[in-house]
Write a protein that holds these residues in place. Structure first.
Motif, short mmCIF file in Angstrom:
data_model
loop_
_atom_site.label_atom_id
_atom_site.label_comp_id
_atom_site.label_asym_id
_atom_site.label_seq_id
_atom_site.Cartn_x
_atom_site.Cartn_y
_atom_site.Cartn_z
N CYS A 273 0.81 -1.22 0.00
CA CYS A 273 0.00 0.00 0.00
C CYS A 273 0.85 1.27 0.00
O CYS A 273 0.60 2.19 -0.78
CB CYS A 273 -0.95 -0.01 1.20
SG CYS A 273 -2.13 1.37 1.17
N ARG A 274 1.87 1.32 0.84
CA ARG A 274 2.69 2.54 0.91
C ARG A 274 3.45 2.75 -0.39
O ARG A 274 3.60 3.89 -0.86
CB ARG A 274 3.68 2.44 2.07
CG ARG A 274 3.04 2.61 3.45
CD ARG A 274 4.11 2.77 4.51
NE ARG A 274 4.85 4.00 4.33
CZ ARG A 274 6.08 4.20 4.80
NH1 ARG A 274 6.72 3.22 5.44
NH2 ARG A 274 6.69 5.35 4.62
N GLN A 277 0.93 4.15 -2.97
CA GLN A 277 0.63 5.56 -2.72
C GLN A 277 1.80 6.45 -3.09
O GLN A 277 1.61 7.62 -3.49
CB GLN A 277 0.26 5.76 -1.24
CG GLN A 277 -1.03 5.05 -0.83
CD GLN A 277 -2.28 5.66 -1.45
OE1 GLN A 277 -2.20 6.61 -2.23
NE2 GLN A 277 -3.42 5.11 -1.14
#
Length: 286
Positions: A273-274, A277
């Protein structure tokens, strides 16, 4: 929390390089990254220490890990594991497999079964000189320009690896146009070869059969759709992604995700996820 920087460049190499991403991270907790299968070859020039990896977590972290400053990876159907240290930097390219003869000097099929290959074994020792120059440059745009110039020179001068059979090139192009939604029978009729002959030529050139390439392309488009949803700030609708990318249903997509990532879509997104993003993901062949 540390810092993560991802810089994307627009390749100017006539479609031979599908994407180019510069990355730099610092202050990260050391981890093991899953390098997912895709319809493209992977080339990485490290701007930091040697990259350690392997086709299993134990191999990537053990004494048998491949450690190299320049990575070349062929097409594969299961994750490749790469050690992510506290800090790292580099440039990662997604290379069209039919450009392997031109840019790497060998067909992509020659890399079959080798998830991580030392780049100097493929490019030659001069690639090490290029890497040193990339490390010395301060700006991403200058690094991308130097790497592009090096690859253009290779494309213009290296003719030792021969050319791709036109039937194979057309079969790949048709699969890409249809995003993997094609049958072997239709594909073989389109290029006027028997299924057996097309499969043999296709595998020798790319390392995959047409069916394997089609399935991998479909997964790539599904994964890209999931990444776009997360990057936009919302949860992905896996049932909709499955329907839009040619899967029978949600569970069919989940099975392919497990096949290619070694975990569920939810598990993979929790890991990535990081990075999503921050802009790490986003290759594709439209």
């Amino acid at each position: 929390m540390g810092s993560r920087e991802f810089v994307r460049a627009v390749p100017r190499l006539d479609g031979m390089v599908v994407s180019a991403v510069g990355y730099r991270t610092a202050g990260q907790r050391p981890a093991l990254h899953r390098g997912l299968p895709s319809p493209h070859l992977t080339v990485i020039f490290s701007l930091d220490g040697a990259i350690a990896g392997g086709d299993t977590p134990d191999r990537a972290t053990g004494p048998d890990a491949t450690r190299t400053d320049i990575v070349v990876g062929g097409l594969h159907q299961s994750p490749v594991y790469v050690v992510q240290p506290e800090h790292e930097a580099g440039i990662q390219l997604a290379v069209h497999p039919l450009a392997a003869r031109t840019l790497l000097g060998l067909p992509a099929g020659a890399l079959t079964g080798q998830s991580v290959v030392a780049g100097t074994d493929v490019f030659g020792e001069r690639a090490g000189d290029l890497r040193e120059r990339l490390c010395e440059l301060d700006r991403w745009e200058d690094r991308f320009a130097a790497l592009s110039a090096y690859l253009r020179r290779r494309a213009a001068t290296d003719r030792t690896a021969g050319t791709v059979r036109p039937e194979v090139a057309e079969a790949w192009a048709r699969l890409a146009r249809h995003r993997g939604a094609d049958t072997l029978g239709a594909l073989s009729r389109h290029v006027a070869l028997s299924e057996r002959r097309l499969t043999a030529l296709f595998r020798a050139e790319t390392g995959l059969s047409p069916k394997q390439a089609a399935r991998l392309m479909r997964f790539q488009h599904a994964k890209d759709a999931v990444v776009r949803a997360v990057a936009a700030g919302g949860p992905p609708n896996l049932a909709r992604v499955a329907a839009d990318t040619g899967y029978c249903d949600h569970s069919h997509l989940v099975r392919d995700f497990r096949r290619y990532t070694g975990t569920s879509p939810t598990g993979w997104l929790a890991e990535e996820c990081r990075n999503i993003q921050a802009g790490a993901h986003g290759e594709g062949e439209e």
